[in-house]
Design an enzyme around this catalytic site. Sequence first.
Site, PDB file in Angstrom:
ATOM      1  N   SER A  99      35.300  36.853  37.149  1.00 51.04           N
ATOM      2  CA  SER A  99      35.251  35.417  36.860  1.00 51.04           C
ATOM      3  C   SER A  99      35.675  34.587  38.064  1.00 51.04           C
ATOM      4  O   SER A  99      35.435  33.390  38.107  1.00 51.04           O
ATOM      5  CB  SER A  99      36.181  35.108  35.691  1.00 51.04           C
ATOM      6  OG  SER A  99      37.520  35.360  36.089  1.00 51.04           O
ATOM      7  N   VAL A 147      42.402  36.062  38.770  1.00 48.46           N
ATOM      8  CA  VAL A 147      43.214  37.164  39.269  1.00 48.46           C
ATOM      9  C   VAL A 147      43.026  38.433  38.425  1.00 48.46           C
ATOM     10  O   VAL A 147      42.970  39.543  38.955  1.00 48.46           O
ATOM     11  CB  VAL A 147      44.711  36.742  39.362  1.00 48.46           C
ATOM     12  CG1 VAL A 147      45.257  36.343  38.004  1.00 48.46           C
ATOM     13  CG2 VAL A 147      45.548  37.842  39.975  1.00 48.46           C
ATOM     14  N   ASP A 148      42.895  38.283  37.107  1.00 44.96           N
ATOM     15  CA  ASP A 148      42.839  39.467  36.248  1.00 44.96           C
ATOM     16  C   ASP A 148      41.599  40.311  36.514  1.00 44.96           C
ATOM     17  O   ASP A 148      41.679  41.525  36.708  1.00 44.96           O
ATOM     18  CB  ASP A 148      42.855  39.040  34.770  1.00 44.96           C
ATOM     19  CG  ASP A 148      44.160  38.351  34.390  1.00 44.96           C
ATOM     20  OD1 ASP A 148      45.198  38.719  34.964  1.00 44.96           O
ATOM     21  OD2 ASP A 148      44.129  37.450  33.528  1.00 44.96           O
ATOM     22  N   SER A 149      40.438  39.670  36.540  1.00 45.54           N
ATOM     23  CA  SER A 149      39.219  40.458  36.728  1.00 45.54           C
ATOM     24  C   SER A 149      39.152  41.041  38.132  1.00 45.54           C
ATOM     25  O   SER A 149      38.575  42.110  38.343  1.00 45.54           O
ATOM     26  CB  SER A 149      37.979  39.607  36.430  1.00 45.54           C
ATOM     27  OG  SER A 149      37.967  38.435  37.198  1.00 45.54           O
ATOM     28  N   CYS A 189      31.757  34.684  23.081  1.00 47.79           N
ATOM     29  CA  CYS A 189      31.313  35.026  24.439  1.00 47.79           C
ATOM     30  C   CYS A 189      31.486  36.520  24.692  1.00 47.79           C
ATOM     31  O   CYS A 189      30.612  37.168  25.263  1.00 47.79           O
ATOM     32  CB  CYS A 189      32.100  34.207  25.460  1.00 47.79           C
ATOM     33  SG  CYS A 189      31.656  34.560  27.170  1.00 47.79           S
ATOM     34  N   GLY A 224      38.816  42.014  33.020  1.00 51.54           N
ATOM     35  CA  GLY A 224      40.249  41.842  33.208  1.00 51.54           C
ATOM     36  C   GLY A 224      40.971  41.493  31.920  1.00 51.54           C
ATOM     37  O   GLY A 224      42.060  40.917  31.962  1.00 51.54           O
ATOM     38  N   CYS A 239      36.093  26.805  28.414  1.00 56.03           N
ATOM     39  CA  CYS A 239      35.572  26.659  29.772  1.00 56.03           C
ATOM     40  C   CYS A 239      34.448  25.646  29.872  1.00 56.03           C
ATOM     41  O   CYS A 239      34.260  25.029  30.897  1.00 56.03           O
ATOM     42  CB  CYS A 239      35.137  28.012  30.327  1.00 56.03           C
ATOM     43  SG  CYS A 239      33.655  28.707  29.579  1.00 56.03           S
TER      44      CYS A 239
END
Lengths: 358, 389
Positions: free
Chosen positions: A8, A11-13, A101, A125, A197
């Site tokens: 995306s 940070v997580d992905s 989603c 993530g 989003c």
Amino acid sequence: MKLIAAMSGGVDSAVAAARAKEAGHDVIGVHLALSKNPQKYRSGARGCCTVEDSHDARRAADVIGIPFYIWDMSDEFHSNVVENFLAEYARGNTPNPCLRCNEKIKFEAVLDRAQAMGFDGVVTGHYAQTRESKDGKLLYRAVDPAKDQSYVLAVLNRDQVQGAYFPLGDTVKDDVRLEADRRGLSVANKPDSHDICFVPSGNNASWLRERLGSTAGDIVDESGNKLGEHQGAYTYTVGQRKGLGITTPTASGEPRYVLRIEPVTNTVVVGEHNSLAVHDVTGERPIWCGPAPEIAHSYEGFLQVRAHGQPLHCTYSWDGTEVKAQLLDPLFGLAAGQAMVMYDGDRVVGSATVKSTS
Amino acid sequence: MQRVYLDHAATTPMVAEAISALVDQSAKLGNPSSLHTSGREVRKDVEEAREAIAKFAECAPSEIIFTGSGTEANNAAIKGLFWSARESNPKRKVIVTSPFEHHAVMDPIDWLAVHEGAEVVHVGVSSDGVVDLDDVKRIIEARADEIALISIMHSNNEIGTVQPISEIVQIASEKQIAVHSDAVQSFGKVEFSFKNLGLTAATLSAHKIGGPLGIGILILKRGLEITPVLHGGGQERDIRSGTLNAPAIVSFAAAVKKVHSEFLERNNRVRHLKESLKATLNEKVSDIRFNGRSENSLPGILNVTFPGAPGDALLLLLDAENISTSTGSACSAGVAQPSHVLLSLGLSERDAKSSLRFSLGHTSTDSDVAYLGSVIGKVVERARAAGLK
Ligand SMILES: Cc1ncc(COP(=O)(O)O)c(C=O)c1O
């Protein structure tokens, strides 16, 4: 394995993709373009999928050392997520677009495409875990209860769970940020995104009003007495207390809450906190993340009705069409259209769409 | 495993001569505009380069204006010719162009339409990718007094078709209308003579022929003064200010000389390879279509529709097999767009999105084609499976 990492720009992905690569998989990073006309920049934690986000995802892929592409999922996202969100609101329901989603885009459109192209699965993530069992991979909560995202993944069916890889489920968020920093990923300190989003302003009510128009209607009490007027029923959520604009106090002096929204008559029904109490929940269109429960068998477990809500003790059963959950202690405020998620301990059993409550 | 590079139309490897020219010139001190000896020496190198390129492009050295890219040269030509024409006669604000120009022509024209009141008239094109001359005639006859300029590319960067520029110039010159042509893809690949074509302006770019990135040329007819986009030190006839990039210019000239010396040999070989690529694809993949006519086309560009196979899936899978190809342009967010070139030929959006451009160049070999042939069947099959989703 050959895996597609959905990146995306957060940070997580990025850390998830890095971990998958480090584990020896053949990883390709893909950023999903979900908007036809993306904004150039993010403002703080608002929105996502901006041009800047796709740039951040690309730079993370460079640092990790994996190929990177952008997949245009804007048509799928618009018809399956944005339009569904509007339609559900217009129907008086309160949908969760992130669930939708995950179900329709990340683990349907993207996973299907990846598998057709010869990949084994999709890495994200998300904070959740999978574990192998004799019934294949099963879905579990993440170890970090504050970040656990198993609720929004409970729409994955058994096949989809087999193709899902969540490398972050065993780690707490703070450590993920530290790890990102250690890996030289510039997104280490990028703020999390919170709001929906595709509502860049973060103001859902006005976004909905612009698209659905606003038809004024009545605010009534449980006996049908008119107490006031509203400017569009879908801007209210069940359990809401503030902003009702009612001047007459209740007999008991207790504050009033939104109990339900009746789209046919365009009325908002309000009442006391006690009237929000829910003991029994009936859901439809269940999705089982692992083996389906036996029909007409009663199970003990937990029910969760919000992304970061409390797990509530319950018994649940399935008759082949509807799921019924009986709560040990009542919960307060639950709207039709919300997702009910059943857990067996930390294992996600499945989800269903709330049809009615009592 | 070495990469098989089939994207020479995007950029092609620099030739050794251009690399050493770039490096050597970078070691030389001097601003070519300075009046002292150091400056004069670098200026001499620049002027020799200008003359060498002019010789091959068949224009006068003084007609060459160095710019920072082909894109910049297109902007300078189109905006400059438009502003100058409108200044001399406010009625002249029509820009005649084709629907399949490169973005570096299309977008400055769109900008003039939005911000400067230009009216854009598109000429018709045939389904095999060639401008319709009768339509050009009709438009010129109907609107001669209002046309500020005509800008039509010499050859198309996605499908490789060469356009009838000489005929267009002939029609336009009867009415004294300026014609600009983006010859970025043609220069060094097919015959291109500024003088013989009779153009008002043309655009070249070094990195498509083995020169460095970031250096372009606007060829502008001698004596013609156009309104500049960039203002500053007055270099390059006061039309393109900015210190001349001597290393890139000298390197550009080295690449030009190299092409010049092997023009026929190189381009015949590349065209031959393209025919073999075409045959290979026909043999390995069912139900494909080639876009753009093949006679009178660039030697290295082959555009193929693989019905049912999304172009981005093809590109990814080929990339994973170490083969570089292209799907056309992407928007600012990086999303692949259906090619406006293919849409203008009448392809459906679906087919346009299922197309790929292969482009061969001076380093391409038989084994590149053979290797592509060994993987393309499997790749298209997978992409078609993904396309059904
Ligand atoms: C036809 C055409 N015009 C213009 C350009 C832009 O040239 P440059 O990359 O030098 O800006 C290109 C290539 O990108 C091209 O193919």
